[in-house]
Every structure is written in structure tokens, then in C-alpha cells.
Design a protein around this motif. Structure first.
Motif, PDB file in Angstrom:
ATOM      1  N   ARG A  79     101.057  26.943  89.923  1.00  0.00           N
ATOM      2  CA  ARG A  79     101.165  27.842  88.765  1.00  0.00           C
ATOM      3  C   ARG A  79     102.161  28.972  89.055  1.00  0.00           C
ATOM      4  O   ARG A  79     103.031  29.274  88.244  1.00  0.00           O
ATOM      5  CB  ARG A  79      99.783  28.421  88.427  1.00  0.00           C
ATOM      6  N   GLU A  80     102.025  29.570  90.245  1.00  0.00           N
ATOM      7  CA  GLU A  80     102.940  30.654  90.639  1.00  0.00           C
ATOM      8  C   GLU A  80     104.371  30.122  90.759  1.00  0.00           C
ATOM      9  O   GLU A  80     105.325  30.754  90.309  1.00  0.00           O
ATOM     10  CB  GLU A  80     102.510  31.240  91.996  1.00  0.00           C
ATOM     11  N   GLU A 108     104.907  33.033  81.795  1.00  0.00           N
ATOM     12  CA  GLU A 108     103.499  33.235  82.145  1.00  0.00           C
ATOM     13  C   GLU A 108     102.612  32.290  81.330  1.00  0.00           C
ATOM     14  O   GLU A 108     101.733  31.611  81.863  1.00  0.00           O
ATOM     15  CB  GLU A 108     103.113  34.696  81.877  1.00  0.00           C
ATOM     16  N   VAL A 109     102.888  32.235  80.035  1.00  0.00           N
ATOM     17  CA  VAL A 109     102.072  31.408  79.135  1.00  0.00           C
ATOM     18  C   VAL A 109     102.173  29.924  79.505  1.00  0.00           C
ATOM     19  O   VAL A 109     101.163  29.210  79.556  1.00  0.00           O
ATOM     20  CB  VAL A 109     102.529  31.651  77.670  1.00  0.00           C
ATOM     21  N   ASN A 137     100.461  29.197  82.875  1.00  0.00           N
ATOM     22  CA  ASN A 137      99.001  29.242  82.725  1.00  0.00           C
ATOM     23  C   ASN A 137      98.485  28.007  81.989  1.00  0.00           C
ATOM     24  O   ASN A 137      97.441  27.442  82.343  1.00  0.00           O
ATOM     25  CB  ASN A 137      98.575  30.503  81.954  1.00  0.00           C
ATOM     26  N   SER A 191      98.469  25.123  84.232  1.00  0.00           N
ATOM     27  CA  SER A 191      97.383  25.251  85.204  1.00  0.00           C
ATOM     28  C   SER A 191      96.054  24.775  84.616  1.00  0.00           C
ATOM     29  O   SER A 191      95.259  24.112  85.291  1.00  0.00           O
ATOM     30  CB  SER A 191      97.290  26.718  85.634  1.00  0.00           C
ATOM     31  N   GLU A 214      97.407  30.324  73.275  1.00  0.00           N
ATOM     32  CA  GLU A 214      98.409  31.120  73.989  1.00  0.00           C
ATOM     33  C   GLU A 214      99.830  30.614  73.758  1.00  0.00           C
ATOM     34  O   GLU A 214     100.760  31.399  73.608  1.00  0.00           O
ATOM     35  CB  GLU A 214      98.095  31.126  75.491  1.00  0.00           C
TER      36      GLU A 214
END
Lengths: 173, 131
Positions: free
Chosen positions: A39-40, A57-58, A61, A64, A148
């Protein structure tokens, strides 16, 4: 989906991020840590190709949450595949994993229900948050990632794909 | 460097010793640090577990020793919480008799989109959101 469109994806995508993993009877925690690291890493990768930070980010995530499901529900000894493709302003996150019949049917039925538009995502999200954990209906991660990303989710229901769950989330950035 | 603290640990004795108000209880697991200060639960870092039994127990045990009818959940410094974690927080809110104020960071989409709807899981006024 991923398998059948792979050649096509290879030719038309500007960028792709791909990984796979095999679940064994003893590597759940390793896979869970790998998922966090992926994810990172995916977020950084998206930033490097000039994706807006909020969108990076979305997307990471969302990816993930999909991978969590692969890790939780894949059959022991099977591989899961994760592919993120970027074409202009379109991003797709695809996962393929092999799951038990009950789980496959649960996911397929749930996605059909979501795509029917019978209920709004927020309504569904609140409904699932208030249900008892033992109801087995949660699928909260799918709802959350769609809220999201504002994306759409598809599942491959081809008869010859009977043993796998092949999902694609399409996102416009 | 990734900071790992396994398993989760906390110390209620310390809190009881210091008493309500000046008390600080910490729960730390993986990259999460959860601090209980007075009636505030302050989340920092990130957490994405597959099983939240331990965190749920910590929240439940901590709540028993809180005074008053209000409790604050400050998520602003929490970088990431997966959907399973959001569900654990929701279960705690549903089981708690206290009024909850959530402080969120609207710059983080997962907080704005994923936490704000928690205000709707109980009757009006029982859970409020501050941005």
C-alpha cells in the motif's frame, strides 16, 4: 479481466504495477505485512507518476482493501494477482484470487447488488456498520473503497472462471 | 524505520493510580499509538489489523473507568485505519452509552468518507463529528 485482457493491458497502459503472492497455511501474517508495505509502495509509485496526492492515497487504500480480501479468503496453496494500470486519467485496480464457493458467491451477489443501485452506497455502508459482525454480510471494505474512489466495480462471471474471483475497480483521477 | 510493538500493551493500573484528568493510558500496537487522556481517546499513526479483538477490549475496558457522559475520539493524527478497524470503532460506539464526539481530519479522504457516516449509526446527537 486480468488474464484475458493481459496482452491488451500490456499494450495500452501507460504504467502498470503488478504483484502476486501465494497463500500457505503458515504465511498469513507475512502476507498481511506485505499488504501494508505494498500500500505504501503503491502510493509512492502513483505519486512518482504525478497522481494527485489525495488520489494516490485513495487508490492505494482501495487496492489495500481488495488485497485484504484476497489474503483472508484465498484458498490455501493458491496464488493471488494484483494489477494496477494507469491509462491517461483512468486507473484500474484488478485482483484475481481463488476462493471457496461460498465466498465467491457472496462476493458476486454483493457486487450485483451494489451495481443494481437499489441502495445508495452511504446507506449500505451505515447498514453494514450496524449489523452484527456474525451476520457474515459485511463486505464493508468494498463499499468503503467505492465511496472513496467514486469508482465502479465489476466482477468476472464467466462460467470458465468458476473457481476464481476476478474483480476490477475503475477510477477516474 | 518501521516501529513495531507487538503484542499490544496497555496499563490500566497506571491510569487508576494517577486518577481521572491527569491520566494517560497508552495502547501501542504496530504503528498505532492510542492515548487515553481524561475522556479523550487520541489515535496516532496507523493500524490495519485483520483482528481487532485486542483493541476492542482496550476501548471497552477504558470506557468503564471514564467519568461523565461524554467521550471524545480524536482521529486527526491517524494516518490509516482499514475497514475492519472502522467496524471495530462502530461496534464500540453502538455498545457505549456515552455521547461521542469524533474529531476528524477532512484532508484525509478515508476519514471524511469512512468515519463521518458513523454519526448516523445511533440516534441523533449521540455521535457528532467535528472537522
Amino acid at each position: 479481466m486480468l488474464g484475458e485482457c493481459y496482452e491488451d493491458l500490456m499494450s495500452r497502459s501507460d504504467f502498470q504495477y503488478f504483484y502476486k503472492f501465494r497463500k500457505t497455511d503458515s504465511n498469513f501474517q507475512d502476507l498481511w505485512r506485505m499488504k501494508s508495505a505494498a500500500r505504501e509502495s503503491l502510493r509512492e509509485w502513483l505519486l512518482s507518476i504525478r497522481t494527485e496526492p489525495a488520489m494516490a492515497e485513495v487508490i492505494s487504500n482501495a487496492s489495500s482493501e481488495l488485497v485484504e480480501n484476497c489474503i483472508k479468503y484465498s484458498r490455501i496453496g493458491t496464488y493471488s494477482f494484483v494489477l494496477i494500470s494507469v491509462v491517461n486519467r483512468d486507473v484500474s485496480v484488478e485482483t484475481i484470487n481463488s476462493a471457496e464457493t461460498e465466498q465467491r458467491e457472496k462476493v458476486r451477489s454483493f457486487i450485483r447488488d451494489i451495481n443494481s443501485g437499489r441502495k445508495g452506497l452511504t446507506e449500505l455502508y451505515i447498514e453494514r456498520l450496524t449489523e452484527s459482525a456474525s451476520s457474515g454480510k459485511s463486505q464493508l471494505g468494498f463499499i468503503k473503497l467505492l465511496m472513496e474512489t467514486k469508482g465502479r466495480i465489476e466482477i468476472d462471471e464467466s462460467p470458465d472462471r468458476d473457481e476464481i474471483v476476478a474483480l476490477r475497480v475503475s477510477i477516474e483521477v | 524505520m518501521v516501529r513495531r510493538k507487538l503484542p499490544g500493551r496497555y496499563d490500566h493500573r497506571r491510569r487508576q493510580k494517577k486518577g481521572i484528568g491527569g491520566a494517560n493510558v497508552n495502547y501501542a500496537v504496530e504503528q498505532l499509538n492510542l492515548e487515553v487522556s481524561g475522556n479523550k481517546f487520541i489515535f496516532k499513526g496507523k493500524i490495519e489489523r485483520s483482528d481487532y479483538t485486542e483493541l476492542s477490549k482496550f476501548l471497552s475496558d477504558s470506557e468503564k473507568s471514564l467519568e461523565g457522559q461524554n467521550v471524545e475520539f480524536d482521529f486527526r493524527a491517524l494516518e490509516y485505519l482499514n475497514s475492519s478497524g472502522i467496524r471495530a470503532v462502530a461496534v464500540f460506539f453502538l455498545e457505549s452509552s456515552k455521547k461521542v464526539t469524533m474529531k476528524i481530519n477532512p484532508e484525509l479522504t478515508w476519514q471524511k468518507v469512512g468515519l463521518t457516516p458513523l454519526a448516523a449509526i445511533k440516534p441523533s446527537g449521540m455521535i457528532t463529528v467535528q472537522v
